[in-house]
Design an enzyme around this catalytic site. Structure first.
Site, mmCIF file in Angstrom:
data_model
loop_
_atom_site.group_PDB
_atom_site.id
_atom_site.type_symbol
_atom_site.label_atom_id
_atom_site.label_comp_id
_atom_site.label_asym_id
_atom_site.label_seq_id
_atom_site.Cartn_x
_atom_site.Cartn_y
_atom_site.Cartn_z
ATOM 1 N N ASP A 96 8.047 -13.930 -0.006
ATOM 2 C CA ASP A 96 7.892 -15.143 0.811
ATOM 3 C C ASP A 96 8.590 -14.961 2.154
ATOM 4 O O ASP A 96 8.325 -15.696 3.106
ATOM 5 C CB ASP A 96 8.397 -16.388 0.079
ATOM 6 C CG ASP A 96 9.905 -16.392 -0.164
ATOM 7 O OD1 ASP A 96 10.520 -15.305 -0.150
ATOM 8 O OD2 ASP A 96 10.469 -17.480 -0.399
ATOM 9 N N ASP A 115 11.153 -9.475 0.726
ATOM 10 C CA ASP A 115 12.076 -9.718 -0.378
ATOM 11 C C ASP A 115 11.326 -9.656 -1.699
ATOM 12 O O ASP A 115 10.166 -9.237 -1.754
ATOM 13 C CB ASP A 115 12.812 -11.048 -0.183
ATOM 14 C CG ASP A 115 11.892 -12.257 -0.308
ATOM 15 O OD1 ASP A 115 10.664 -12.082 -0.186
ATOM 16 O OD2 ASP A 115 12.401 -13.379 -0.523
ATOM 17 N N SER A 155 13.276 -15.265 -5.786
ATOM 18 C CA SER A 155 13.114 -14.899 -4.386
ATOM 19 C C SER A 155 13.994 -13.719 -3.998
ATOM 20 O O SER A 155 13.857 -12.627 -4.525
ATOM 21 C CB SER A 155 13.367 -16.124 -3.504
ATOM 22 O OG SER A 155 13.024 -15.865 -2.167
#
Length: 475
Positions: A249, A245, A104
């Site tokens: 997400d 990012d 992430s």
């Protein structure tokens, strides 16, 4: 010795090619986690796998697939995609499970594995605990040589995702000017293509996929979006900035003046817009919005008078999705810039959110800043601190935190109204609240809160609590 391999957002560790322990994420560990997931699925499942742009995603993907197919599972690989695209693909590809290989917003040395169900919702702790048990016991499913699963590639999933979004969310974007900053991540392909599908005039920065994130750090935080903000401040044409990012997400919006829009204010604005559009058709049990305990209380102040309940959850998109699934709701979101639209799927959906925000701008004829005029902006302040020791917070630690923060409140003459230990410890007092919690994805302590007085009051409380955390030798 049993390993605790899952955090609050799947498995996330620094990559290493080989290690005897599970402190790092290695191909060997990925292989065995693949075997464990395949065993959990009884070897009779179709699994969709996507990955982000990190350099270590490739060896982890190959090792993980080897484990899965060695239990009889069939795999469909999507290549480099966003997490929202993986979540959407679950329904389209009729998958029994999905896996996103990503860390992430973490720095590039990290890599991870996050599991998803057919609804697009991440696996809940009970599911992860069973996979962890299988992994630790090495109780993997045994199959014969002729039962090994197959691997097929799906090449057009981004185009399918864009068609899905543009068929549901329609508007003419030909008069819009947008600067998009995918942060060298997985959104570099799909976001410009989505904007082009609406005839939006676009400019991009950091739009070349690169797992080393040369343009900026992956997290779309204020300090990482200085360049994007400067572009907007100096531009006479651009209406809005969009930043994502590494796995997209999370999405952060900047207004026409280059000012970052607070995700909770935007969440509230989108909830108000949704209620205006669909309130008469929303079942009463779904007149709810879910958000974690660290979100601003402005949500209750704006949405409760409209007949909309605010569900408070632990921090994490899975916790938000879980609350919606169990209690109902039409929208969920977090301070990080994660938004969930359950009518589409129960995973983070930055792609659909981008379309919905731009549609609001077009249909209203207002700028994003003007649209936000009716949403209060409470003085909110937060800081993160590296923990001295990367340890979980026990009840004993939390009780010590409660004792120290109560001393701060008493010393400032604040009246404590409530102490909430849903996730970390939140203290509600007469002029605001403050939350102390350990991050679930990295070894950091986060202190956040807001004041009904001013921003300086929020900062002062934060600094006083910081000193107490230093006294406890946590930071």
């Amino acid at each position: 010795m049993a390993s605790n391999i899952f955090g609050t957002s799947g498995i996330r560790r620094v990559f290493m090619n080989y290690s005897e322990s599970d402190v790092m994420l290695t191909p060997q560990m990925a292989l065995e986690v693949g075997l464990a997931l395949g065993t959990y699925l009884d070897g009779n499942a179709n699994v969709v796998i996507g990955k982000d742009i990190r350099t270590s995603a490739l060896p982890i993907e190959y090792a993980f697939i080897s484990g899965l197919v060695s239990t009889g599972c069939n795999v469909k690989t999507l290549g480099i995609v966003t997490t929202p695209t993986l979540a959407m693909s679950q329904r389209y590809l009729r998958a029994d499970a999905g896996v996103m290989i990503t860390a992430s917003h973490n720095t590039p040395e990290y890599i991870g594995l996050k599991f998803w169900g057919p609804s697009g919702m991440g696996y809940v702790p009970e599911q992860e605990e069973e996979i962890e048990r299988i992994y630790n016991d090495k109780a993997f499913l045994n199959i014969e040589w002729d039962e090994v699963g197959k691997v097929t590639n799906v090449d057009d999933i981004n185009d399918i995702h864009i068609i899905d979004v543009t068929n549901r969310i329609m508007f003419d974007g030909s008069n819009l000017h947008v600067i998009a900053d995918p942060g060298n991540g997985s959104g570099c392909e799909i976001v410009p293509k989505l904007l082009s599908a609406y005839d939006i005039k676009i400019m991009t920065i950091n739009a070349q996929m690169d797992g080393k994130f040369p343009g900026r750090n992956s997290e779309p935080s204020k300090e990482n979006l200085i360049q994007l903000s400067k572009f907007l401040k100096t531009s006479d044409q651009d209406d809005i900035g969009i930043a994502l990012d590494g796995d997209a997400d999370r999405v952060i919006f900047l207004d026409e003046d280059g000012v970052i829009v607070d995700p909770i204010r935007l969440l509230t604005l989108m909830a108000v817009d949704y209620l205006k559009r669909y309130k008469d058709t929303i079942p009463k049990e779904n007149l709810k919005v879910a958000t974690p305990i660290n979100s601003s209380s402005l949500m209750e102040d704006v949405l409760n008078p409209l007949g909309c309940e605010v569900l408070r959850t632990e921090v994490g998109d899975i916790k938000v999705a879980e609350a919606i699934k169990e209690k109902g709701g039409f929208l969920g979101g977090e301070t990080s810039g994660t938004y969930i639209w359950p009518r589409t799927h129960l995973g983070p959906d930055s792609i659909g959110t981008i379309a919905k925000v731009l549609r609001m701008i077009v249909e209203s004829g207002k700028t994003l800043r003007e649209l936000l005029n009716d949403i209060p902006d409470y003085p909110y302040y937060r800081k993160a601190f590296k923990l001295k020791k990367d340890i979980p917070f026990t009840d004993d630690i939390n009780e010590k935190i409660i004792k120290e923060v109560k001393e701060v409140l008493e010393g400032k003459g604040k009246k404590l109204k409530n102490t909430n230990k849903l996730d970390g410890v939140r203290f509600d007092f007469d002029e605001g609240w403050i939350l102390v919690r350990r991050s679930g994805t990295s070894p950091y302590l986060r202190i956040s809160g807001e004041s009904s007085v001013n921003l300086e009051s929020s900062k002062e409380m934060n600094e006083l609590v910081q000193e107490k955390m230093k006294k406890l030798d946590l930071i």
